[in-house]
Design a protein around this motif. Structure first.
Motif, short mmCIF file in Angstrom:
data_model
loop_
_atom_site.label_atom_id
_atom_site.label_comp_id
_atom_site.label_asym_id
_atom_site.label_seq_id
_atom_site.Cartn_x
_atom_site.Cartn_y
_atom_site.Cartn_z
N SER A 51 16.02 -4.47 -5.80
CA SER A 51 16.18 -3.12 -6.36
C SER A 51 14.91 -2.67 -7.06
O SER A 51 14.49 -1.52 -6.94
N ASP A 52 14.30 -3.59 -7.81
CA ASP A 52 13.05 -3.26 -8.51
C ASP A 52 11.95 -2.90 -7.52
O ASP A 52 11.16 -1.99 -7.75
N ASP A 54 12.36 -1.59 -4.54
CA ASP A 54 12.68 -0.25 -4.03
C ASP A 54 12.36 0.80 -5.08
O ASP A 54 11.84 1.87 -4.76
N ALA A 55 12.68 0.52 -6.34
CA ALA A 55 12.43 1.48 -7.42
C ALA A 55 10.95 1.74 -7.57
O ALA A 55 10.53 2.87 -7.87
N GLU A 58 10.04 4.33 -5.07
CA GLU A 58 10.51 5.64 -5.50
C GLU A 58 9.67 6.19 -6.64
O GLU A 58 9.41 7.38 -6.72
#
Length: 152
Positions: A51-52, A54-55, A58
């Motif tokens: 998730s990190d 991917d973040a 973004e």
């Protein structure tokens, strides 16, 4: 085997193995020195790392030139390897396939039969595909299968 708490490939392999509904989770985890709580913590940590990653992409404004984060790409590649490893391998021999087929016909709970035979669904499917193809090509083998399955 590398410590699954440190290695992406080992974590993915374990994730894929645990996703099999007939796998004895407690035994699989115990064999790796884990219990359900330790596995959940480990899995949560890796999920957070993904998730990190991917973040981070973004946060860069989703710049298409930035590409896929390295960890996400490595995870995808490890997943493909782990899935392939679980679906490869030899089928059951003919006698074992007949015995398994007879057991499934007597006990409609396939998961219970697979646990009893200590097999995975992938092994069953691989063996079914192998022996069905062979029996379609060889009527004598198909006859032997039918006779053996019926206990003659």
């Amino acid at each position: 085997m590398p410590d699954p708490r440190l290695d992406l490939d080992a974590w993915v392999e374990l994730s894929v193995e645990l996703s099999d509904p007939v796998v004895d989770r407690a035994s699989v985890l115990r064999a790796r020195g884990l219990d359900e709580d330790a596995w959940e913590a480990l899995d949560d940590a890796w999920q957070q790392r993904l998730s990190d990653a991917d973040a981070h992409l973004e946060a860069d404004g989703g710049d298409p030139d930035a590409g896929v984060p390295a960890l996400v790409a490595a995870h995808a590649e490890a997943f493909v390897r782990a899935q392939a490893a679980r679906t490869q391998g030899p089928p059951l021999d003919f006698a074992a396939f007949v015995e398994l087929t007879r057991a499934i016909e007597r006990q409609p709970d396939i998961s219970a039969v697979l646990r009893r035979f200590q097999l995975t669904l992938q092994q069953l499917l691989r063996s079914q595909a192998h022996w069905t193809k062979r029996m379609l090509e060889d009527p004598e083998l198909a006859r032997r299968f039918d006779e053996a399955r019926r206990g003659r």
